[in-house]
Structures are given as structure tokens and as C-alpha cells.
Design a protein around this motif. Structure first.
Motif, mmCIF file in Angstrom:
data_model
loop_
_atom_site.group_PDB
_atom_site.id
_atom_site.type_symbol
_atom_site.label_atom_id
_atom_site.label_comp_id
_atom_site.label_asym_id
_atom_site.label_seq_id
_atom_site.Cartn_x
_atom_site.Cartn_y
_atom_site.Cartn_z
ATOM 1 N N PHE A 325 0.861 -1.189 0.000
ATOM 2 C CA PHE A 325 0.000 0.000 0.000
ATOM 3 C C PHE A 325 0.898 1.240 0.000
ATOM 4 C CE2 PHE A 325 -2.766 -3.168 2.085
ATOM 5 C CZ PHE A 325 -3.871 -3.098 1.242
ATOM 6 N N LEU A 326 1.152 1.776 -1.160
ATOM 7 C CA LEU A 326 2.064 2.905 -1.299
ATOM 8 C C LEU A 326 1.310 4.174 -1.672
ATOM 9 C CD1 LEU A 326 4.894 1.173 -3.366
ATOM 10 C CD2 LEU A 326 4.936 1.709 -0.925
ATOM 11 N N PRO A 327 1.603 5.302 -1.008
ATOM 12 C CA PRO A 327 1.040 6.575 -1.467
ATOM 13 C C PRO A 327 1.489 6.846 -2.901
ATOM 14 C CG PRO A 327 2.025 6.813 0.708
ATOM 15 C CD PRO A 327 2.441 5.470 0.194
ATOM 16 N N ARG A 328 0.608 7.440 -3.684
ATOM 17 C CA ARG A 328 0.959 7.744 -5.075
ATOM 18 C C ARG A 328 0.769 9.229 -5.332
ATOM 19 N NH1 ARG A 328 -3.685 7.225 -8.781
ATOM 20 N NH2 ARG A 328 -5.570 7.246 -7.501
ATOM 21 N N LEU A 329 1.688 9.770 -6.103
ATOM 22 C CA LEU A 329 1.612 11.178 -6.479
ATOM 23 C C LEU A 329 0.794 11.277 -7.756
ATOM 24 C CD1 LEU A 329 2.483 14.056 -5.812
ATOM 25 C CD2 LEU A 329 4.540 13.675 -7.175
ATOM 26 N N VAL A 330 -0.342 11.957 -7.679
ATOM 27 C CA VAL A 330 -1.274 12.051 -8.798
ATOM 28 C C VAL A 330 -1.114 13.412 -9.465
ATOM 29 C CG1 VAL A 330 -3.695 11.960 -9.488
ATOM 30 C CG2 VAL A 330 -2.873 10.522 -7.602
ATOM 31 N N GLY A 335 -4.775 21.510 -12.449
ATOM 32 C CA GLY A 335 -4.442 21.633 -11.039
ATOM 33 C C GLY A 335 -3.069 21.072 -10.721
ATOM 34 N N GLU A 336 -2.676 21.225 -9.456
ATOM 35 C CA GLU A 336 -1.361 20.798 -9.015
ATOM 36 C C GLU A 336 -1.361 19.336 -8.604
ATOM 37 O OE1 GLU A 336 0.026 23.338 -5.954
ATOM 38 O OE2 GLU A 336 0.216 25.101 -7.245
ATOM 39 N N PRO A 337 -0.195 18.680 -8.633
ATOM 40 C CA PRO A 337 -0.103 17.284 -8.171
ATOM 41 C C PRO A 337 -0.467 17.174 -6.695
ATOM 42 C CG PRO A 337 1.861 17.932 -9.408
ATOM 43 C CD PRO A 337 1.080 19.186 -9.148
ATOM 44 N N PHE A 338 -0.956 16.009 -6.303
ATOM 45 C CA PHE A 338 -1.312 15.787 -4.898
ATOM 46 C C PHE A 338 -1.038 14.338 -4.549
ATOM 47 C CE2 PHE A 338 -5.105 15.046 -7.413
ATOM 48 C CZ PHE A 338 -5.561 13.824 -6.934
ATOM 49 N N VAL A 514 -17.715 9.829 -7.209
ATOM 50 C CA VAL A 514 -16.724 10.899 -7.037
ATOM 51 C C VAL A 514 -15.349 10.309 -6.810
ATOM 52 C CG1 VAL A 514 -16.090 12.857 -5.597
ATOM 53 C CG2 VAL A 514 -18.485 12.393 -6.063
ATOM 54 N N ASP A 515 -14.351 10.928 -7.391
ATOM 55 C CA ASP A 515 -12.964 10.541 -7.157
ATOM 56 C C ASP A 515 -12.495 11.193 -5.862
ATOM 57 O OD1 ASP A 515 -10.308 10.067 -7.078
ATOM 58 O OD2 ASP A 515 -9.879 10.771 -9.098
ATOM 59 N N HIS A 516 -12.336 10.391 -4.832
ATOM 60 C CA HIS A 516 -12.003 10.948 -3.518
ATOM 61 C C HIS A 516 -10.515 11.129 -3.316
ATOM 62 C CE1 HIS A 516 -16.069 10.829 -1.716
ATOM 63 N NE2 HIS A 516 -16.240 9.894 -2.630
ATOM 64 N N THR A 517 -9.737 11.048 -4.381
ATOM 65 C CA THR A 517 -8.318 11.350 -4.251
ATOM 66 C C THR A 517 -8.024 12.773 -4.650
ATOM 67 O OG1 THR A 517 -7.841 10.603 -6.486
ATOM 68 C CG2 THR A 517 -7.728 8.969 -4.752
ATOM 69 N N GLU A 518 -9.042 13.529 -4.971
ATOM 70 C CA GLU A 518 -8.764 14.918 -5.313
ATOM 71 C C GLU A 518 -8.362 15.616 -4.054
ATOM 72 O OE1 GLU A 518 -13.062 17.085 -4.840
ATOM 73 O OE2 GLU A 518 -12.473 16.369 -6.796
ATOM 74 N N GLY A 519 -7.594 16.598 -4.179
ATOM 75 C CA GLY A 519 -7.544 17.317 -2.986
ATOM 76 C C GLY A 519 -6.324 17.899 -2.499
ATOM 77 N N GLY A 520 -6.342 19.082 -2.644
ATOM 78 C CA GLY A 520 -5.708 20.025 -1.807
ATOM 79 C C GLY A 520 -4.214 19.947 -1.790
ATOM 80 N N ASP A 521 -3.722 19.906 -0.572
ATOM 81 C CA ASP A 521 -2.312 20.102 -0.327
ATOM 82 C C ASP A 521 -1.523 18.893 -0.784
ATOM 83 O OD1 ASP A 521 0.066 20.729 0.659
ATOM 84 O OD2 ASP A 521 -0.596 21.105 2.690
ATOM 85 N N ALA A 522 -0.632 19.099 -1.701
ATOM 86 C CA ALA A 522 0.178 17.993 -2.201
ATOM 87 C C ALA A 522 1.131 17.474 -1.154
ATOM 88 C CB ALA A 522 0.964 18.441 -3.427
ATOM 89 N N GLN A 523 1.406 18.298 -0.167
ATOM 90 C CA GLN A 523 2.338 17.836 0.845
ATOM 91 C C GLN A 523 1.588 17.029 1.862
ATOM 92 O OE1 GLN A 523 5.565 19.176 2.012
ATOM 93 N NE2 GLN A 523 5.432 18.620 4.069
#
Length: 523
Positions: A325-330, A335-338, A514-523
Motif C-alpha cells: 500500500f504505497l502513497p501515489r503522487l497524482v 491543477g497541481e499534483p497531490f 466521485v474521485d475521492h483522491t482529489e484534494g488540496g495540499d500535495a504535501q
């Protein structure tokens, strides 16, 4: 009559094992130890005083007025770089670990320095800081509030009295997050927390010794935003080595799906480096902070969790969890990557902590709509690898899940034939059937309804299932009153972890909505 100043040096001994030293105090003492050790390595001198270090204590020495020494010590310890980013001398130049430095900066503002009076700089709603880094060949902008000063830099004002001697300090939230005056009507002195210098100085350095994570969780209710992990320490020098491991982590390794996940990540990482002996026990406490409905203007302590990793087999399962289970940079088209963070690791962490199977309470976990959509859409492959590599405690559980996988694979084949025969949309047929099956499993409230729902699901496969032919007697106990909830977890786990056999199946099984990976602060 004027006081006569003594030429004899004065000292304070700060010991790991002194009475009143909590886990937070000990981590703070480790932060002070790391700071002074860095000063020794870089030949930094603090006017008016000196120190001695052992593996379990720090002794601070000074002559005459302590203010000169402590004022210089704190200003050298707690720094701000030219970009307005908080950094600690103990951890080195912020530019050498930029991603982790910005996360630490933001975590400080969300924990110890959450109140506006504790720092001067950008307003929370108007951050002006921006630094660019490259992650996986994607340009990522780290946005943050620039800071000009913060309370730790001037802590000597409260610590040293008019005569130049250290005194008892009344604690505020920036000393001890969550520590407040409980009954103002009785007067602050009645219920305020106070500490002598031997314990207030370690608390001042708790931000240095602690380990921070940013939390991204989709479930309803109070959502934690930052976690402070406080390991149990038995040796200051050994813990200093363990703490520096996390300086080499990028944002990807410092993202967690929940409070328990953050704690297990620390213990698993320290264990992998062979440094778990630096802790009193493989234990840590995790304090998480987030925004609650009744106090949206500040970060509130929303969870306090103790992680215990006493068993090697549980650490093995959790390390596998980290691998799959790895975080992925989208990078969206607009918009900006998150960062998108898997949600299952926190469930696994809490189960392992309680000595339960890694998948227990999966049905309750995916009852939350936001969590369910993310898990079923983006975490299918990770769940499948957990089933394959972590396995189950009992053979009957493996048989049950494999039978469900086979039944669903056959059902998809039937739907494909129907779509071709009727010239219908395979995706629409699959989506409706998938939701019908999921809701059927989720609504089971007792052993009878679960047995009826599962056997109907198996029957629709259109023939005997290979795993059940040889192991049906093994599976029967899962349908009794004692085990039906486990079977419900396994049924939903099987549905969520099914690995598509074809590209057509993969496209059809993408959860609608809805795509719930949208969002906000990339950090």
C-alpha cells in the motif's frame, strides 16, 4: 541587603529515569541530547555555560546568571531558515532534507505552535511560502506559512527569574499539547500545569525528538491532520541514531492513513534498521491533531493511541502492508499534483495492535462511504497481495475467500456473455451486479442472513466451486453464530480484493462516483 553572587558553577541534571519523566519528557530530553551533540560536532560554543552528556542524562552547567546561557542555547537550537521554514539545529540544515523539513514545519504549526500567539508570520489563510521539489519526475510545489519567530526561541524569559536562576514554569499548549487550565473560575494557579526546570526544559525540546506524520483520512467524523509519534526511550545515544533515520524520508514515507498507522510506521522502520533496542520496549504513543466541528479555528487533539509491536510476526505483516500500500503522487490534467494515501494500513495497524487478524472489522471499515469508494477503487491490488502473502490464520478462511473469488470470476463471465448476446453494456451490468452483491453482504445482520446471501452468491456461479468441493466441511463453522461476523468480513474482503482477469473486467470494476483522491495540499 544585596545578594552576593557565587563564582561556583551551577548545574541541572536532566535524567531519563527521574521521577515525573513521561514519554514526552524523555523524547524531549533526547531532542536536547541530539542538539548538544550536534553543537559538539560543529564546535558550537554557547556563552556562559557548558554541558555533559551520557547515554541517559544531560547535565547543564553555567556561572552567575543563567539567562545568558539559556538564551543563547535556545536561539541556537530553534532556528528559521531564509525561506521562513522552522528547523532544528539537532537535525541539520533544512535544505539537506527539504521535503521532510517542510512537513516538520507544517506539523509544528498544526501541533505545538497551532495558536497564533505562539509564532509570528503568515496568517493561516494566506500562506506565501512555496518551494519546488521533484518527485518521480513530477514537479511538486510545497506550500506553507512563512514564519519569522516562534516561542521556543525566547523560552528563557519564562525559564529564568529576575535573579538569574531557573524557576518553575507554568505550562502552555506549546509546551505540552493538550495541557490546559481546566477550571479558569478557580484561578489559573489552581489547575494550571507547572514543571520544575528539570522537566520543563525537556518538554521544550519535545518537538526536536518527536517524529511527525501528515495524516490523510477519508472517514467521517473528526479527521486527524498531523500525528506526533513519541517512542519509549531507554538510551539517548541509540535513539538519536533511530531519529535521524527519518530525516532521509521524503513526503511519501511521512504520510499515514491514521494515528495507529503512523505509530506502526515508526516501529517498523526502526526495527528494519536494527535499532529497536534503543527503545525501552517496542512501544510508542501517538498524539494526533485535527479540526473538530466545535473549534474549527485551531487544531484539537483528536486521538491518543499506544502502539505495541512485541511480536515479530506482526511486524512482518505490517512491513508487507507498507510494501503493498504505497502513497501515489497524482498529476491531474488541471491543477497541481497531490498525494493519494491508501486507507487500509490504519485498519491493519489497529488490528495488529489488538492481536487480531489483519482484516478483522473490514465490513465496518468499508461501511463509511468515502473510505469504501477509495478502498474498492484504488486499493484492490494491495488487498489481493495481502491475501496472497500475509495469508490467514486458518485454512477455512483461505478457502472461503478463494471460493468467493472464483464465484465472482464466473459471474463476470456470465455477464460478459449476456452483454454480447443482448448488445448491452458490460460495464453497466457489472456495476449493478457488483453493488447488489456488496449491499447484500453489508446488510447481513446475523448468521442466517449471511448464510443465505453467501450460498446464493456461490450458487449463481453456475456450478461447483473448486475450493469448496474439497473443503466445504472446513468452511461450515464460518456460518455459525460465533463466526458469522468473520465470514462477513471475508466476503466483503473477497469482493474488494478480486483481481480482474482481463482489461475489460478492470475497466468495468472501477467504482462509479466521485474521485475521492482529489484534494488540496500535495504535501
Amino acid at each position: 541587603m544585596a545578594k552576593v553572587k557565587s563564582d561556583q558553577p551551577k548545574e541541572i541534571v536532566l535524567d531519563l529515569f527521574s521521577p515525573g519523566m513521561t514519554a514526552l519528557h524523555r523524547v524531549g530530553l533526547a531532542g536536547l541530547w541530539m542538539t548538544l551533540k550536534r553543537f559538539e560536532a560543529e564546535k558550537v560554543k554557547i556563552p556562559g555555560g557548558s554541558w555533559d552528556l551520557t547515554d541517559h542524562s544531560v547535565t547543564l552547567n553555567w556561572k552567575d546568571n543563567a539567562r545568558l546561557f539559556f538564551d543563547g542555547l535556545f536561539k541556537q537550537s530553534f532556528r528559521i531558515d531564509k525561506n521562513g521554514v522552522i528547523y532544528f539545529s539537532a537535525l541539520g540544515d533544512s535544505f539537506s532534507y527539504l521535503q521532510a523539513a517542510v512537513l516538520l514545519h507544517k506539523a509544528m504549526l498544526g501541533t505545538f505552535l497551532q495558536h497564533g500567539k505562539t509564532r509570528k508570520g503568515d496568517p493561516a489563510n494566506k500562506p506565501t511560502g512555496a518551494l519546488s521539489v521533484e518527485v518521480d519526475d513530477i514537479a511538486l510545489t510545497l506550500r506553507y506559512q512563512k514564519i519569522k519567530s516562534y516561542t521556543h526561541q525566547a523560552a528563557s524569559i519564562e525559564l529564568v527569574n529576575e535573579d538569574g536562576d531557573p524557576r518553575v514554569v507554568r505550562l502552555a499548549g506549546w509546551h505540552f499539547p493538550g495541557g490546559i487550565v481546566r477550571h479558569v473560575g478557580l484561578g489559573e494557579s489552581s489547575t494550571a500545569l507547572e514543571e520544575p526546570p528539570e522537566r520543563s526544559i525537556p518538554l521544550l525540546y519535545a518537538p526536536v525528538g518527536g517524529i511527525y506524520f501528515q495524516i490523510k483520512r477519508f472517514s467521517a467524523g473528526a479527521r486527524p491532520l498531523y500525528a506526533l509519534v513519541v517512542p519509549e526511550i531507554t538510551n539517548l545515544e541509540q535513539y538519536a541514531k533511530a531519529r535521524t533515520v527519518f530525516l532521509h524520508h521524503g513526503v511519501k514515507e511521512l504520510l499515514a492513513s491514521g494515528t495507529a498507522d503512523a505509530g506502526w510506521r515508526v516501529l517498523a522502520t526502526i526495527h528494519a534498521k536494527g535499532l529497536l533496542h534503543s527503545l525501552t520496549a517496542p512501544t510508542c504513543r501517538v498524539i494526533s491533531f485535527g479540526t473538530v466541528a466545535w473549534s474549527k479555528q485551531q487544531k484539537t487533539r483528536v486521538d491518543l493511541y499506544t502502539v505495541r509491536a512485541h511480536h515479530e510476526d506482526r511486524l512482518r505483516v505490517y512491513r508487507l502492508c507498507l510494501q503493498v500500500f504505497l502513497p501515489r503522487l497524482v498529476k491531474p490534467s488541471n491543477g497541481e499534483p497531490f498525494w493519494d494515501v491508501p486507507q487500509v494500513p490504519d485498519l491493519i495497524a489497529r488490528n495488529l495492535n489488538g492481536g487480531c487478524p489483519w482484516y478483522e472489522r473490514f465490513s465496518d471499515f468499508v461501511a463509511d462511504q468515502d473510505v469504501r469508494k477509495h478502498v474498492f477503487q484504488y486499493e484492490r491490488e494491495g488487498l489481493n497481495k495481502m491475501i496472497t502473502e500475509a495469508g490467514f490464520d486458518e485454512e477455512r478462511e483461505r478457502i472461503f475467500v478463494h471460493a468467493c473469488h472464483e464465484a465472482w470470476r464466473r459471474r463476470l463471465g456470465q455477464l460478459g456473455e449476456r452483454a454480447r448476446r443482448e448488445r448491452a453494456s458490460f460495464t453497466d451490468l457489472t456495476s449493478r451486479e457488483y453493488e447488489r452483491v456488496r449491499v447484500g453482504f453489508a446488510r447481513c445482520k446475523n448468521a442466517t442472513t449471511l448464510r443465505e446471501t453467501v450460498t446464493d452468491f456461490w450458487a449463481r456461479a453456475g456450478g461447483p466451486l473448486r475450493d469448496l468441493q474439497a473443503g466445504w466441511k472446513e468452511v461450515l463453522p464460518l456460518f455459525d453464530e460465533r463466526n458469522w461476523r468473520k465470514a462477513k468480513d471475508l466476503a466483503l474482503l473477497a469482493l474488494a480484493s478480486y483481481q480482474p482477469a482481463t482489461r475489460e473486467e478492470a475497466e468495468a470494476l472501477v467504482s462509479p462516483g466521485v474521485d475521492h483522491t482529489e484534494g488540496g495540499d500535495a504535501q
